[in-house]
Design a protein around this motif. Structure first.
Motif, PDB file in Angstrom:
ATOM      1  N   ALA A 182       0.801  -1.221   0.000  1.00 28.78           N
ATOM      2  CA  ALA A 182       0.000   0.000   0.000  1.00 28.78           C
ATOM      3  C   ALA A 182       0.833   1.269   0.000  1.00 28.78           C
ATOM      4  N   ASP A 183       2.140   1.165   0.345  1.00 24.88           N
ATOM      5  CA  ASP A 183       2.923   2.378   0.562  1.00 24.88           C
ATOM      6  C   ASP A 183       3.942   2.662  -0.530  1.00 24.88           C
ATOM      7  N   ASP A 184       3.868   1.951  -1.649  1.00 25.69           N
ATOM      8  CA  ASP A 184       4.749   2.284  -2.761  1.00 25.69           C
ATOM      9  C   ASP A 184       4.002   2.090  -4.086  1.00 25.69           C
ATOM     10  N   PRO A 185       4.428   2.762  -5.137  1.00 24.93           N
ATOM     11  CA  PRO A 185       3.721   2.672  -6.420  1.00 24.93           C
ATOM     12  C   PRO A 185       3.831   1.310  -7.082  1.00 24.93           C
ATOM     13  N   GLN A 186       4.857   0.518  -6.724  1.00 23.07           N
ATOM     14  CA  GLN A 186       4.952  -0.823  -7.300  1.00 23.07           C
ATOM     15  C   GLN A 186       3.699  -1.627  -6.981  1.00 23.07           C
ATOM     16  N   LEU A 227      -8.969  -9.088  -1.486  1.00 25.21           N
ATOM     17  CA  LEU A 227      -7.816  -8.216  -1.713  1.00 25.21           C
ATOM     18  C   LEU A 227      -7.274  -7.734  -0.373  1.00 25.21           C
ATOM     19  N   LEU A 228      -5.963  -7.715  -0.241  1.00 19.36           N
ATOM     20  CA  LEU A 228      -5.329  -7.239   0.984  1.00 19.36           C
ATOM     21  C   LEU A 228      -4.199  -6.285   0.626  1.00 19.36           C
ATOM     22  N   ARG A 229      -4.252  -5.107   1.195  1.00 23.54           N
ATOM     23  CA  ARG A 229      -3.158  -4.147   1.034  1.00 23.54           C
ATOM     24  C   ARG A 229      -2.386  -4.098   2.344  1.00 23.54           C
TER      25      ARG A 229
END
Length: 247
Positions: A210-214, A238-240
């Motif tokens: 959740a914390d990077d654009p990848q 779905l899990l972030r």
């Protein structure tokens, strides 16, 4: 007042700001629009004044970033050492990446100064500042939590204003105009999902950072592959996550 007097007057005013310390090395200079409004002159006049100071080595213009006060000329030789800042160094893919970087640098006559941020933005700011102050030849940086606001924008702007080569890897900060070496993460997400679909699987669960654009791009590829195959995204599966969520 003729045009030459206008731009020379503006250049002299800017020199005064530099001499007084109101503008220091690495500081961003007023934008063209601000200078036009402050002095009631045309954009062409402002550009001539800035260009004159740039020729004198007092200012440095960076495409996409603005105009900065140039750093004073450094005394003595600059070391042939590249600073490398990684989020982690001893797990996952990172040992192999670091070994490859060191191999290529050594082959080309450079050394490496390695630093680790542990994927913390406050650590990144401290680490990058320290590497910059060591007068290294260039910096290779893996951003920390690049999907969140960048706490290190100020020091990165000073690095670019000083003309120090800066390259990001694995991800980049959208607000910084700098080269970035990275995978096509959307294609990675799409191809991995497509492979499983072609193997006959029809029910999917997705885990994405959740914390990077990848993570965002891989999710986009995952969702696109499911949509192209007429399969349900199943939002409840779905899990972030962030690295801090790991037990």
């Amino acid at each position: 007042m003729d045009k030459s007097s206008k731009y020379e007057g503006l250049a002299n005013w800017l020199r005064g700001r530099l001499d007084s310390g109101a503008l220091r090395p690495g500081d961003r200079v007023y934008s063209e629009n601000e200078l036009c409004a402050m002095f009631g002159v045309s954009r062409q006049t402002v550009r001539q004044a800035l260009g004159l100071l740039e020729q004198e080595g007092l200012l440095l213009r960076r495409r996409g970033s603005g105009t900065f006060v140039a750093q004073p000329a450094q005394q003595g030789p600059v070391s042939l050492i590249i600073g490398v800042a990684m989020t982690y160094i001893d797990s996952y893919i990172f040992p192999a990446i670091i070994n490859s970087i060191e191999h290529v640098l050594t082959q080309n006559g450079y050394g490496m100064q390695l630093a680790v941020t542990h994927n913390r933005p406050d650590n990144e700011k401290r680490v990058i500042k320290s590497l910059f102050e060591n007068r290294l030849t260039g910096l290779l940086v893996e951003p920390t939590k690049s999907g969140l606001p960048n706490l290190s924008l100020g020091i990165y702007s000073k690095i670019q204003a000083a003309g120090v080569p800066l390259v990001f890897m694995n991800a980049c900060y959208p607000s910084l105009a700098a080269p970035c070496v990275r995978m096509d993460d959307r294609a990675v997400g799409y191809k991995a999902t497509r492979y499983l679909i072609d193997m006959g699987h029809r029910a999917f669960a997705g885990f994405f950072k959740a914390d990077d654009p990848q993570g965002h791009l891989r999710y986009t590829g995952y969702a696109a592959a499911l949509a192209d195959s007429g399969l349900d995204l199943a939002a409840h599966r779905l899990l972030r996550y962030t690295p801090e969520d790991a037990p």
